[in-house]
Design a protein around this motif. Structure first.
Motif, PDB file in Angstrom:
ATOM      1  N   LEU A   1     -12.195 129.979  -4.577  1.00  0.00           N
ATOM      2  CA  LEU A   1     -12.010 131.142  -5.447  1.00  0.00           C
ATOM      3  C   LEU A   1     -10.561 131.092  -5.948  1.00  0.00           C
ATOM      4  CD1 LEU A   1     -13.130 133.708  -6.702  1.00  0.00           C
ATOM      5  CD2 LEU A   1     -12.450 134.951  -4.637  1.00  0.00           C
TER       6      LEU A   1
ATOM      7  N   ARG B   1      -7.492 131.694  -8.980  1.00  0.00           N
ATOM      8  CA  ARG B   1      -7.079 132.795  -9.853  1.00  0.00           C
ATOM      9  C   ARG B   1      -6.201 132.251 -10.970  1.00  0.00           C
ATOM     10  NH1 ARG B   1      -2.566 135.353  -9.540  1.00  0.00           N
ATOM     11  NH2 ARG B   1      -2.166 134.328  -7.555  1.00  0.00           N
TER      12      ARG B   1
ATOM     13  N   TRP C   1     -16.461 126.067  -7.703  1.00  0.00           N
ATOM     14  CA  TRP C   1     -15.126 126.538  -8.082  1.00  0.00           C
ATOM     15  C   TRP C   1     -15.300 127.731  -9.001  1.00  0.00           C
ATOM     16  CZ3 TRP C   1     -10.168 124.164  -7.146  1.00  0.00           C
ATOM     17  CH2 TRP C   1      -9.101 124.750  -7.856  1.00  0.00           C
ATOM     18  N   ILE C   2     -14.757 128.865  -8.599  1.00  0.00           N
ATOM     19  CA  ILE C   2     -14.793 130.035  -9.483  1.00  0.00           C
ATOM     20  C   ILE C   2     -13.372 130.406  -9.841  1.00  0.00           C
ATOM     21  CG2 ILE C   2     -15.333 132.502  -9.662  1.00  0.00           C
ATOM     22  CD1 ILE C   2     -17.769 132.000  -7.868  1.00  0.00           C
ATOM     23  N   LYS C   3     -13.156 130.567 -11.122  1.00  0.00           N
ATOM     24  CA  LYS C   3     -11.842 131.034 -11.597  1.00  0.00           C
ATOM     25  C   LYS C   3     -11.962 132.543 -11.790  1.00  0.00           C
ATOM     26  CE  LYS C   3      -8.063 131.201 -14.402  1.00  0.00           C
ATOM     27  NZ  LYS C   3      -8.012 132.684 -14.422  1.00  0.00           N
ATOM     28  N   ALA C   4     -11.322 133.300 -10.890  1.00  0.00           N
ATOM     29  CA  ALA C   4     -11.385 134.764 -10.954  1.00  0.00           C
ATOM     30  C   ALA C   4     -10.379 135.278 -11.978  1.00  0.00           C
ATOM     31  CB  ALA C   4     -11.086 135.349  -9.578  1.00  0.00           C
TER      32      ALA C   4
ATOM     33  N   TYR D   1     -10.440 141.505 -11.226  1.00  0.00           N
ATOM     34  CA  TYR D   1     -10.610 140.670 -10.025  1.00  0.00           C
ATOM     35  C   TYR D   1     -11.484 141.416  -9.015  1.00  0.00           C
ATOM     36  CZ  TYR D   1      -9.370 137.500  -6.170  1.00  0.00           C
ATOM     37  OH  TYR D   1      -9.404 136.583  -5.147  1.00  0.00           O
TER      38      TYR D   1
ATOM     39  N   ASP E   1     -15.234 141.641  -9.889  1.00  0.00           N
ATOM     40  CA  ASP E   1     -16.027 140.422  -9.654  1.00  0.00           C
ATOM     41  C   ASP E   1     -16.028 139.956  -8.200  1.00  0.00           C
ATOM     42  OD1 ASP E   1     -16.208 140.484 -12.405  1.00  0.00           O
ATOM     43  OD2 ASP E   1     -15.061 138.637 -12.753  1.00  0.00           O
ATOM     44  N   LEU E   2     -15.139 140.522  -7.367  1.00  0.00           N
ATOM     45  CA  LEU E   2     -14.856 139.910  -6.061  1.00  0.00           C
ATOM     46  C   LEU E   2     -16.091 139.664  -5.203  1.00  0.00           C
ATOM     47  CD1 LEU E   2     -12.919 138.890  -3.882  1.00  0.00           C
ATOM     48  CD2 LEU E   2     -12.581 141.267  -3.168  1.00  0.00           C
TER      49      LEU E   2
ATOM     50  N   ASN F   1     -18.460 137.144  -6.577  1.00  0.00           N
ATOM     51  CA  ASN F   1     -17.872 135.805  -6.443  1.00  0.00           C
ATOM     52  C   ASN F   1     -18.006 135.274  -5.016  1.00  0.00           C
ATOM     53  OD1 ASN F   1     -17.149 135.633  -9.107  1.00  0.00           O
ATOM     54  ND2 ASN F   1     -15.024 136.294  -8.789  1.00  0.00           N
TER      55      ASN F   1
ATOM     56  N   ALA G   1     -21.527 134.231  -4.404  1.00  0.00           N
ATOM     57  CA  ALA G   1     -21.853 132.972  -5.084  1.00  0.00           C
ATOM     58  C   ALA G   1     -21.253 131.786  -4.333  1.00  0.00           C
ATOM     59  CB  ALA G   1     -21.332 133.013  -6.517  1.00  0.00           C
ATOM     60  N   LEU G   2     -20.028 131.929  -3.859  1.00  0.00           N
ATOM     61  CA  LEU G   2     -19.396 130.817  -3.136  1.00  0.00           C
ATOM     62  C   LEU G   2     -20.081 130.598  -1.791  1.00  0.00           C
ATOM     63  CD1 LEU G   2     -15.647 131.459  -4.002  1.00  0.00           C
ATOM     64  CD2 LEU G   2     -17.143 129.674  -4.911  1.00  0.00           C
TER      65      LEU G   2
END
Ligand code: TXA
Ligand code: MG
Length: 331
Positions: free
Chosen positions: A258, A260, A272-275, A282, A285-286, A289, A292-293
């Motif tokens: 995760l 940023r 890979w998530i770009k928050a 942030y 979506d936290l 996210n 999902a991870l």
């Protein structure tokens, strides 16, 4: 039982209110996270919440009200600071802990002399409260030990076999649980940071709320426990992230990230998530996210640390509890 996710039409809301009157559970959206609701005046109904969540019975639940006209049914006193916060931030993502009224059931308060009250702003929550007419006891609609749900789908994934009705209000605006301020003692205490920040509270109160100490009423984060996501999560400083990723990949570990501010390396094959790089989006979506991870089934989740300033306080709180395995929002 298997849950039906229902569009929040007038008919569906009326039916949900009937279910509450019958002592059944209804999951509904709020502006923070989804709640698992029961008629707060019926101990038998509130007990069903604990059974559905697998939550210990001594944890208090928040009572949601449409407005403050009948607040005296729930709280026997409203200190002036609480009055001011309610006027400034209700309806909204704020919970006040107040001295309980005599009629409030022990199963709601966890046997304490205080009760948590909140007037939510989400239109579906408000419509349900208006039609139902009374108080709705509702913790976050996740199984104990899981992340709070911010979509109807999250609720169904977690509690689908324990709740018949999930009203779908889309993704929650705020995305993390309400700010909790306790007025159970002499001075206001910030028990849980949230979208209503410490500067907002201080401005309205004329002073900063205190940090919780050992004498504060029992709230969140006092039990050490496992944390969900089930995948172990670690916070990593921005400038250490590439090195940490490199080390784990060298050991053949699968990792999910995760990020940023850090860009995904071209050769990185994992999740890979770009928050978002601002605190409110942030937070919004936290939990989605993290879910999902977690679903990537990696060996580890690495979370890029967030800034140290006060705007990120609530996000830092959720992340640090998550990565220390002390998550209060397992409630
Ligand atoms: O945003 C929210 O507050 C969401 C939505 C559904 O309203 N609800 C929520 O409830 O987060 P829950 O039960 O997951 O977390 C509420 C926290 C718990 O940690 C509980 O211990 C604390 O509030 N709490 C409730 N009543 C309390 C009381 N009388 N004294 C101290 N803490 C209390
Ligand atoms: Mg919770």
């Amino acid at each position: 039982m298997s849950a039906t996710i229902e569009a929040p039409t007038r008919v569906a809301i009326a039916r949900a209110a009937d279910r509450l009157r019958a002592g059944e559970l209804v999951a509904f959206p709020t502006e923070t996270v989804y709640g698992l609701g029961a008629d707060a005046s019926r101990p038998d109904a509130v007990r069903r919440i604990f059974a559905a969540k697998g939550r210990p019975a001594d944890h208090p639940v928040i009572v949601h009200l449409h407005d403050t006209t009948r607040i005296a049914d729930w709280a026997r006193a409203m200190p002036v600071g609480a009055e001011r916060l309610a006027a400034a931030f209700w309806p909204g993502p704020l919970t006040l802990i107040l001295p309980r009224a005599a009629r409030v059931a022990d199963v709601v308060t966890g046997g304490q002399d205080s009760v948590g009250l909140r007037v939510p702003s989400h239109p579906v929550a408000r419509a349900l409260l208006a039609v139902f007419g009374g108080g709705i006891a509702a913790p976050s609609a996740n199984r104990f030990g899981r992340i709070s749900p911010t979509t109807a789908r999250h609720v169904a994934d977690d509690l689908g076999d324990a709740v018949a009705t999930i009203l779908d209000g889309g993704a929650c605006d705020v995305g993390i649980e309400s700010t909790i301020v306790s007025f159970a003692g002499d001075a206001p205490v910030l028990l849980r940071p949230g979208a209503i920040g410490i500067l907002d509270l201080s401005r309205v109160l004329g002073r900063a709320p205190r940090a919780p100490d050992a004498a504060a009423p029992r709230a969140s984060g006092t039990l050490a426990t496992h944390y969900a996501p089930r995948t172990p999560a670690t916070l990593v400083a921005t400038d250490a992230l590439y090195a940490e990723i490199g080390q784990l990949l060298d050991r053949d570990e699968e990792i999910a990230v995760l990020a940023r501010s850090v860009a995904r390396p071209a050769d990185f094959a994992g999740a890979w998530i770009k928050a978002p790089d601002a605190a409110s989006p942030y937070a919004h979506d936290l939990y989605a996210n993290l879910r999902a991870l977690d679903a990537a089934n990696a060996d580890a989740i690495l979370i890029e640390a967030v800034p140290d300033d006060v705007a990120w306080l609530a996000v830092r709180d959720r992340l640090s509890r998550a990565t220390r395995g002390e998550d209060d929002d397992r409630d």
